[in-house]
Design a protein around this motif. Structure first.
Motif, PDB file in Angstrom:
ATOM      1  N   PRO A  30      21.596   2.760  36.018  1.00  0.00           N
ATOM      2  CA  PRO A  30      20.364   3.434  35.617  1.00  0.00           C
ATOM      3  C   PRO A  30      19.316   3.243  36.722  1.00  0.00           C
ATOM      4  O   PRO A  30      19.382   2.275  37.484  1.00  0.00           O
ATOM      5  N   PRO A  31      18.365   4.132  36.825  1.00  0.00           N
ATOM      6  CA  PRO A  31      17.361   4.020  37.886  1.00  0.00           C
ATOM      7  C   PRO A  31      16.425   2.825  37.677  1.00  0.00           C
ATOM      8  O   PRO A  31      16.248   2.350  36.552  1.00  0.00           O
ATOM      9  N   LEU A  32      15.847   2.350  38.769  1.00  0.00           N
ATOM     10  CA  LEU A  32      14.846   1.285  38.678  1.00  0.00           C
ATOM     11  C   LEU A  32      13.741   1.696  37.715  1.00  0.00           C
ATOM     12  O   LEU A  32      13.302   2.844  37.717  1.00  0.00           O
ATOM     13  N   GLY A  33      13.327   0.790  36.888  1.00  0.00           N
ATOM     14  CA  GLY A  33      12.265   1.057  35.931  1.00  0.00           C
ATOM     15  C   GLY A  33      12.730   1.685  34.631  1.00  0.00           C
ATOM     16  O   GLY A  33      11.938   1.857  33.703  1.00  0.00           O
ATOM     17  N   ALA A  34      14.022   2.021  34.546  1.00  0.00           N
ATOM     18  CA  ALA A  34      14.549   2.655  33.324  1.00  0.00           C
ATOM     19  C   ALA A  34      14.557   1.653  32.172  1.00  0.00           C
ATOM     20  O   ALA A  34      14.829   0.468  32.357  1.00  0.00           O
ATOM     21  N   ASP A  35      14.250   2.148  30.992  1.00  0.00           N
ATOM     22  CA  ASP A  35      14.353   1.343  29.780  1.00  0.00           C
ATOM     23  C   ASP A  35      15.808   1.345  29.326  1.00  0.00           C
ATOM     24  O   ASP A  35      16.443   2.411  29.256  1.00  0.00           O
ATOM     25  N   VAL A  36      16.339   0.159  29.047  1.00  0.00           N
ATOM     26  CA  VAL A  36      17.723   0.005  28.614  1.00  0.00           C
ATOM     27  C   VAL A  36      17.759  -0.939  27.430  1.00  0.00           C
ATOM     28  O   VAL A  36      16.759  -1.577  27.088  1.00  0.00           O
ATOM     29  N   GLU A  37      18.918  -1.030  26.800  1.00  0.00           N
ATOM     30  CA  GLU A  37      19.114  -1.988  25.725  1.00  0.00           C
ATOM     31  C   GLU A  37      20.433  -2.700  25.966  1.00  0.00           C
ATOM     32  O   GLU A  37      21.435  -2.068  26.315  1.00  0.00           O
ATOM     33  N   LEU A  38      20.420  -4.024  25.800  1.00  0.00           N
ATOM     34  CA  LEU A  38      21.608  -4.834  25.995  1.00  0.00           C
ATOM     35  C   LEU A  38      22.072  -5.345  24.642  1.00  0.00           C
ATOM     36  O   LEU A  38      21.287  -5.942  23.897  1.00  0.00           O
ATOM     37  N   HIS A  39      23.343  -5.104  24.333  1.00  0.00           N
ATOM     38  CA  HIS A  39      23.938  -5.555  23.068  1.00  0.00           C
ATOM     39  C   HIS A  39      24.955  -6.645  23.378  1.00  0.00           C
ATOM     40  O   HIS A  39      25.905  -6.416  24.124  1.00  0.00           O
ATOM     41  N   HIS A  40      24.743  -7.817  22.801  1.00  0.00           N
ATOM     42  CA  HIS A  40      25.651  -8.952  22.956  1.00  0.00           C
ATOM     43  C   HIS A  40      26.320  -9.182  21.604  1.00  0.00           C
ATOM     44  O   HIS A  40      25.645  -9.130  20.566  1.00  0.00           O
ATOM     45  N   PRO A  41      27.633  -9.452  21.570  1.00  0.00           N
ATOM     46  CA  PRO A  41      28.324  -9.576  20.280  1.00  0.00           C
ATOM     47  C   PRO A  41      27.803 -10.709  19.397  1.00  0.00           C
ATOM     48  O   PRO A  41      27.896 -10.627  18.175  1.00  0.00           O
ATOM     49  N   GLU A  42      27.252 -11.757  19.963  1.00  0.00           N
ATOM     50  CA  GLU A  42      26.735 -12.887  19.185  1.00  0.00           C
ATOM     51  C   GLU A  42      25.212 -12.911  19.122  1.00  0.00           C
ATOM     52  O   GLU A  42      24.640 -13.287  18.106  1.00  0.00           O
ATOM     53  N   ALA A  43      24.555 -12.520  20.207  1.00  0.00           N
ATOM     54  CA  ALA A  43      23.097 -12.651  20.312  1.00  0.00           C
ATOM     55  C   ALA A  43      22.342 -11.454  19.753  1.00  0.00           C
ATOM     56  O   ALA A  43      21.135 -11.524  19.551  1.00  0.00           O
ATOM     57  N   GLY A  44      23.029 -10.339  19.533  1.00  0.00           N
ATOM     58  CA  GLY A  44      22.353  -9.147  19.033  1.00  0.00           C
ATOM     59  C   GLY A  44      21.917  -8.237  20.165  1.00  0.00           C
ATOM     60  O   GLY A  44      22.562  -8.181  21.211  1.00  0.00           O
ATOM     61  N   ALA A  45      20.823  -7.545  19.971  1.00  0.00           N
ATOM     62  CA  ALA A  45      20.348  -6.552  20.940  1.00  0.00           C
ATOM     63  C   ALA A  45      18.953  -6.913  21.431  1.00  0.00           C
ATOM     64  O   ALA A  45      18.170  -7.525  20.709  1.00  0.00           O
ATOM     65  N   ILE A  46      18.687  -6.504  22.676  1.00  0.00           N
ATOM     66  CA  ILE A  46      17.362  -6.717  23.255  1.00  0.00           C
ATOM     67  C   ILE A  46      17.051  -5.571  24.207  1.00  0.00           C
ATOM     68  O   ILE A  46      17.942  -5.069  24.905  1.00  0.00           O
ATOM     69  N   ALA A  47      15.801  -5.151  24.210  1.00  0.00           N
ATOM     70  CA  ALA A  47      15.345  -4.101  25.117  1.00  0.00           C
ATOM     71  C   ALA A  47      14.957  -4.725  26.450  1.00  0.00           C
ATOM     72  O   ALA A  47      14.488  -5.870  26.508  1.00  0.00           O
ATOM     73  N   GLY A  48      15.169  -3.967  27.517  1.00  0.00           N
ATOM     74  CA  GLY A  48      14.808  -4.442  28.840  1.00  0.00           C
ATOM     75  C   GLY A  48      14.488  -3.290  29.766  1.00  0.00           C
ATOM     76  O   GLY A  48      14.613  -2.124  29.391  1.00  0.00           O
ATOM     77  N   THR A  49      14.092  -3.644  30.978  1.00  0.00           N
ATOM     78  CA  THR A  49      13.760  -2.673  32.014  1.00  0.00           C
ATOM     79  C   THR A  49      14.552  -3.030  33.267  1.00  0.00           C
ATOM     80  O   THR A  49      14.606  -4.201  33.656  1.00  0.00           O
TER      81      THR A  49
END
Length: 85
Positions: A30-49
């Motif tokens: 994804p391009p620099l500065g793009a909003d993404v979401e990371l899903h971990h099987p144990e930790a859940g989900a978190i938004a990031g850039t």
């Protein structure tokens, strides 16, 4: 194994994680500065850039707070409880 949600869901492996961000090994670009979401099987989900791109992955930043601390601790704990390969 995690899933990075950008334009499309892509597999991603955590190389580093903290309350302020993560370094991921992934084919997603994804391009620099793009909003993404990371899903971990144990930790859940978190938004990031997306903060940086490399040949083998990306770095994303999180808004540091209770949720990001909990996410990082859960991801670290889950990785520590996995048997060595």
């Amino acid at each position: 194994m995690c899933v990075l949600i950008a334009e499309l869901p892509m597999p991603a492996a955590l190389r580093e994680v903290s309350a302020t961000g993560a370094v991921l090994e992934t084919n997603a670009r994804p391009p620099l500065g793009a909003d993404v979401e990371l899903h971990h099987p144990e930790a859940g989900a978190i938004a990031g850039t997306v903060q940086s791109l490399a040949d083998d992955g990306i770095a994303i930043g999180f808004d540091c707070g209770e949720h990001s601390v909990a996410f990082a601790l859960a991801a670290i704990t889950a990785d520590m409880s996995q048997p060595a390969a």
